[in-house]
Design an enzyme around this catalytic site. Structure first.
Site, PDB file in Angstrom:
ATOM      1  N   ASN A   1      -3.145 107.276  54.995  1.00  0.00           N
ATOM      2  CA  ASN A   1      -3.848 106.955  53.749  1.00  0.00           C
ATOM      3  C   ASN A   1      -3.514 107.890  52.584  1.00  0.00           C
ATOM      4  OD1 ASN A   1      -5.095 104.668  54.759  1.00  0.00           O
ATOM      5  ND2 ASN A   1      -6.822 105.823  55.564  1.00  0.00           N
TER       6      ASN A   1
ATOM      7  N   ASP B   1       0.522 115.384  58.208  1.00  0.00           N
ATOM      8  CA  ASP B   1       0.436 115.166  59.656  1.00  0.00           C
ATOM      9  C   ASP B   1       0.971 113.784  60.027  1.00  0.00           C
ATOM     10  OD1 ASP B   1      -2.413 113.346  60.057  1.00  0.00           O
ATOM     11  OD2 ASP B   1      -2.137 114.406  58.175  1.00  0.00           O
TER      12      ASP B   1
ATOM     13  N   HIS C   1      -5.474 116.739  60.584  1.00  0.00           N
ATOM     14  CA  HIS C   1      -5.192 116.163  59.266  1.00  0.00           C
ATOM     15  C   HIS C   1      -4.790 117.218  58.234  1.00  0.00           C
ATOM     16  CE1 HIS C   1      -5.063 112.126  57.992  1.00  0.00           C
ATOM     17  NE2 HIS C   1      -6.249 111.983  57.437  1.00  0.00           N
TER      18      HIS C   1
ATOM     19  N   ASN D   1      -7.574 110.728  51.285  1.00  0.00           N
ATOM     20  CA  ASN D   1      -7.327 109.336  50.873  1.00  0.00           C
ATOM     21  C   ASN D   1      -7.145 109.171  49.369  1.00  0.00           C
ATOM     22  OD1 ASN D   1      -7.758 109.029  53.569  1.00  0.00           O
ATOM     23  ND2 ASN D   1      -9.557 107.725  53.385  1.00  0.00           N
TER      24      ASN D   1
END
Length: 193
Positions: free
Chosen positions: A113, A92, A19, A66
């Protein structure tokens, strides 16, 4: 002036995870261009440099993935950045194999997100993205476990090369235009394993 944002999660436990491709690419650019730390503003680390003759702000939101949109919107507003022509977001992508890059001028969040929050905060899907492939999650795995996991040694090598290419793509977008960068990096590269 350009705002180049790398998405990721702050904190040691997230370093080198799938991530954090955006953070890793910003770190690569900071090293390449010897960018001094500008400090923390709007819950983001940032630094200023010149790339391809243009002023560039490199940014890593510290809000967790997020909630990336708030810091991006505030930084863009403060520096009067036009998201549709002066914002580049690096992140990513599980739909690309490790080592692959994809540059897009706009589009949906595709289930990401961080991008979803940026679109919500900016009120537009029209901003440049550089996606760094991290590979699909294994069958039966939880997506969060996959993206917060680390790469195998083989895949890490491919991803490190992709991060270097993503950093180069930023330079090409700024100095030669998005189409030049897309022509260079949006083709499927045979992966050497």
């Amino acid at each position: 002036m350009y705002l180049v944002v790398g998405l990721g999660n702050p904190g040691r436990e997230y370093e080198a995870t799938r991530h954090n491709m955006g953070f890793d690419t910003i770190d690569h650019l900071v090293e390449d261009y010897n960018v001094p730390q500008g400090g923390v503003k709007f819950n983001a680390m940032y630094g200023k440099t010149m790339i391809g003759g243009e002023k560039v702000i490199l940014m890593k939101p510290l809000s967790f993935m997020n909630l990336s949109g708030g810091p991006v919107r505030e930084m863009a507003n403060y520096f009067k950045i036009d998201p549709e022509s002066e914002l580049i977001v690096i992140y990513d992508d599980i739909d690309l194999e490790p080592g692959q890059l994809r540059i897009r001028k706009q589009g949906s969040a595709g289930g990401h997100n961080g991008i979803k929050d940026i679109i919500r905060q900016l009120g537009t899907e029209k901003f440049l993205r550089i996606k760094v492939g991290v590979g699909a999650k294994p069958k039966g795995w939880d997506l969060a476990d996959h993206v917060l996991g680390r790469f195998s040694t083989e895949d890490r090598k491919l991803v490190d090369e992709a991060i270097a290419k993503a950093a180069k793509a930023v330079d090409i977008i700024i100095s030669q235009g998005t189409d030049a960068a897309m022509n260079e990096y949006n083709r499927k590269v045979p992966v050497q394993k």
